[in-house]
Enzyme design. Structure first.
Site, PDB file in Angstrom:
ATOM      1  N   GLY A  41       0.807  -1.221   0.000  1.00 12.36           N
ATOM      2  CA  GLY A  41       0.000   0.000   0.000  1.00 12.36           C
ATOM      3  C   GLY A  41       0.840   1.270   0.000  1.00 12.36           C
ATOM      4  O   GLY A  41       2.078   1.233   0.084  1.00 12.36           O
ATOM      5  N   HIS A  42       0.173   2.389  -0.073  1.00 12.14           N
ATOM      6  CA  HIS A  42       0.870   3.673  -0.185  1.00 12.14           C
ATOM      7  C   HIS A  42       1.647   4.017   1.090  1.00 12.14           C
ATOM      8  O   HIS A  42       1.233   3.708   2.183  1.00 12.14           O
ATOM      9  CB  HIS A  42      -0.074   4.809  -0.561  1.00 12.14           C
TER      10      HIS A  42
END
Lengths: 351, 351, 351
Positions: C241-242
């Site tokens: 994920g970011h």
């Protein structure tokens, strides 16, 4: 990356918020309250960040009314802070360049209809009877199958693939590597044990304002369509089986897997790694929240927050517990026996 | 989507079933017993659907001999209902158009051999010494590596990728975004703690009538090949590590992950989200069924149905139980102590 | 597949190991001790394989000093056996042919800079202001977004996609179907319950000697970058994920899922199917090992080996135990009651 900038006045007006401070300050980016620099706008969304307010370098802070008395001399934008920050961030979003018109290396079937205001990038392939509306962007090497309908301002990122008979609603985005409309997974053994496919003759209907993450796959329906309703947000590496229906404004985080014929209600949240499926048709009502890695094998009829799984532990300790899990029912019976014996013992004592 | 139609006589003959009713009725689609319309054929495969039989609009119903006395005036096709329905559905399956021959935008290496009866679509890339047999379709932007062999009537959907040294058996299909032959995952730390790759020098052998789902990846072998036997059906988002062997006619549902050097027997079924792997080589014998989300860390030597995992629950309740799991071995010892004490107490009482 | 060959002398020198035997023996491949043929080199890395040493057909065996007295007349290469085997294997690795220069079907933006010693394959698309250094290979149909930097000798396999603002370090490899830089998954509901995206304005920084597996996705950061440090090895179907940071030389096996804002330390190993994420920012310190399918919902502050999950079992038995898990907290209280009662009973007896 961005070289965009806006005055604080423009920004407050975009966010539809009240501004306290100099409307002419130039904002050229966003930042966290702790690390933002001069020229950036930040937000105070959670109490844990209040401590950064006094010393933040941010030129402006989005905060709620109740926090206004705190902090120092930077400008304030009064709004729901995180929503205001989200709307502000959208001003700075930049899509890669893609010229309107059809790139000479794209292969568009003569029976496809491309709006002159759509952009069809290099290496893109569009099948017969597909319709691509105005403002649509089909980025590099993406593929649009026969009879697809891509509605206004929708966006395929590079390498997105739509099989035949997929409709994609306005402003929806499909990230790279996502595949929509692949065959549902249906087989039945014949007399010799070989698996015969059930042909998957339905399509996929994706609503407006839907986001579909990188590497995600959504299968076409067996007879009727698989349906993703408006506003659904799907993260990366998600698998959605045939004939599912995902209710409007639901969120499916990364690595979620949903078997065929599952109905998810509206405004549901499935955290990362959740699995839903089982024998027959399964339904989750509106407003169900499933926490990370929960596996759901049966319908959920009440809104609420549900969980599953086992917490991590040092391996040696976990192993001992995991082995005991294999005897949990027997342990339960041992306890029941003890209860019975003790009850009898105590009754005897009473006598 | 389909404009195909068949007479009921043609359909019964294709399914190799006995027909009771008018052989000239035109069938233009399939439907569920509850929702089928006139002109469609349906099936009665499970007892739960018997209630729809009396009022179904379906022009014909596939059912087994024992159900013949039920229901109304529509035509009957006497067969294994679900298998008959599967075979019938295949008549209506339509692949997207793809012309025989090599599309001018495809890049075929001069040392590759493409049968004149194969179809090589736009943007396809075929490497040196690859061989593509008659009836094969390589759809838009798919990639076939060096020395690959694609056997008769096999099908790569758009964006399927075969690395070098992959063979794909007759009539097998690889869905979009699937990658076959990527490097197996093998590294070993050197003196400085940096990870050195073990070069992956094997290939992948995929049998006939195999289906490989969207976004699935199958790694090449380290020295020898990874092997997928005939008739295996693999769903979307599945990961198969290097040097695995998947036995004939097994089913791997969505999101299954299989570590390297795992052998799965024939006619196995791995439901969605199953994981198999562990230290060393693991083997599942023929006829093993694993239910959804089961994790298998050791070999299974007996056919049968196996499960794992934890059921979902309201989060507050789940949390209390999950915390207790961390002390399950201790709980077991507490019960053992109670049993001992109570035995002693009762012995004392006896005295 | 390979037709490469080396003398044993060349091989020992490449592995930097002592050679006992004929340096002129020709080695044309690698094999397992049990199945290697004449002309192949093998390794004795684990005690379990010692039994094959006497009869192996391998022309040479890599082994450690302590094993030298064992076995027969084949040549010996004295080294860390598995590391030596890894280094030896690298001699036989062959990438598919790809000519230096830009293929005529590639679409390179006029503002992109391609080193003349880089190879840009068929169907590749490179965006504005991207920079591609010497020795880089961009294989068929891969896509490089705007402002990307691809450093020396890095490699994109067919269909790898980099969004804008991704930097990829020297010698790193991105396998087919992997997507780097897709939008982080951030949404917040507006007044009407519709989900507003938080624009993802950061990029992705991937270090040197990183491997990224087939179908893996790594999201760009929201404000700052997502970071993959040097030497990290990521298998297939992994989701990151970011704003994650993955520490140098860590290993992420297949199907690992990592939520946003997670920090993984250096030299960590996450086995297959592991999930990490939770509310807020989560951090795993250096040297954490997570065994297969473990779910981690909170930070880990001590290096060590951790596990989670439930072992598989015959379904009927599993089901009984899984149902009891739902009452585990109550069982615990029942045991506590028994303990209290028994303590009281025994005290009474003492009196």
């Amino acid at each position: 990356m961005s070289e965009l900038s806006f005055t604080l006045g423009e920004l407050a007006s975009h966010v539809q918020a009240r501004l306290i401070g100099d409307a002419d300050v130039v904002i050229s980016g966003l930042g966290s309250l702790a690390t933002a620099r001069v020229g950036e706008i930040s937000h105070l969304s959670s109490a844990g960040y209040r401590k950064y307010l006094a010393n933040t370098q941010a030129s402006a802070v989005i905060m709620k009314d109740a926090d206004l008395q705190r902090g120092s001399g930077n400008a304030r934008v009064v709004a729901n802070p995180y929503l205001g920050f989200a709307k502000g961030s959208q001003l700075f979003a930049q899509l890669p360049e893609l010229e309107v018109g059809v790139d000479p290396t794209a292969r568009v079937h003569e029976l496809a209809v491309i709006d002159p205001d759509a952009a069809v990038g290099p290496g893109v392939v569009v099948g017969a009877d597909a319709r691509v509306e105005a403002g649509v962007r089909l980025d590099a090497n993406s593929v649009v199958g026969e009879r697809c309908l891509i509605q206004r301002d929708a966006l395929l990122m590079p390498h997105a693939v739509l099989y035949a008979d997929v409709s994609l609603g306005a402003r929806s985005i499909v990230h790279s590597g996502a595949v929509i409309g692949s065959d549902g997974f249906g087989f039945t053994p014949d007399e010799s044990g070989r698996l015969q496919p059930i042909a998957q003759l339905g399509g996929v209907k994706v609503g407006a304002d839907v986001s579909i993450g990188a590497g995600t796959s959504i299968d076409r329906g067996a007879i009727t369509d698989t349906v993703i309703e408006d506003g659904v947000k799907i993260d990366n590496q998600v698998q959605i089986g045939h004939n599912c229906r995902i209710g409007a404004h639901s969120i499916l985080c990364g690595c979620v897997g949903i078997a065929g014929s599952v109905t998810i209600g509206k405004h549901c949240v499935l955290a990362g790694g959740v699995g839903v499926g089982g024998d027959g048709e399964i339904e989750l009502v509106d407003g169900v929240v499933l926490s990370a890695a929960t596996v759901v094998l049966s319908s959920i009829t009440e809104p609420g927050i549900y969980s599953g799984g086992v917490l991590h532990n040092a391996t040696t300790r976990w192993k001992r517990n995991a082995i005991r899990f294999q005897e949990l029912d027997r342990l339960n019976r041992r306890v029941a026996t003890l209860e019975k014996l003790l009850r009898e013992t105590m009754r005897d004592d009473d006598v």
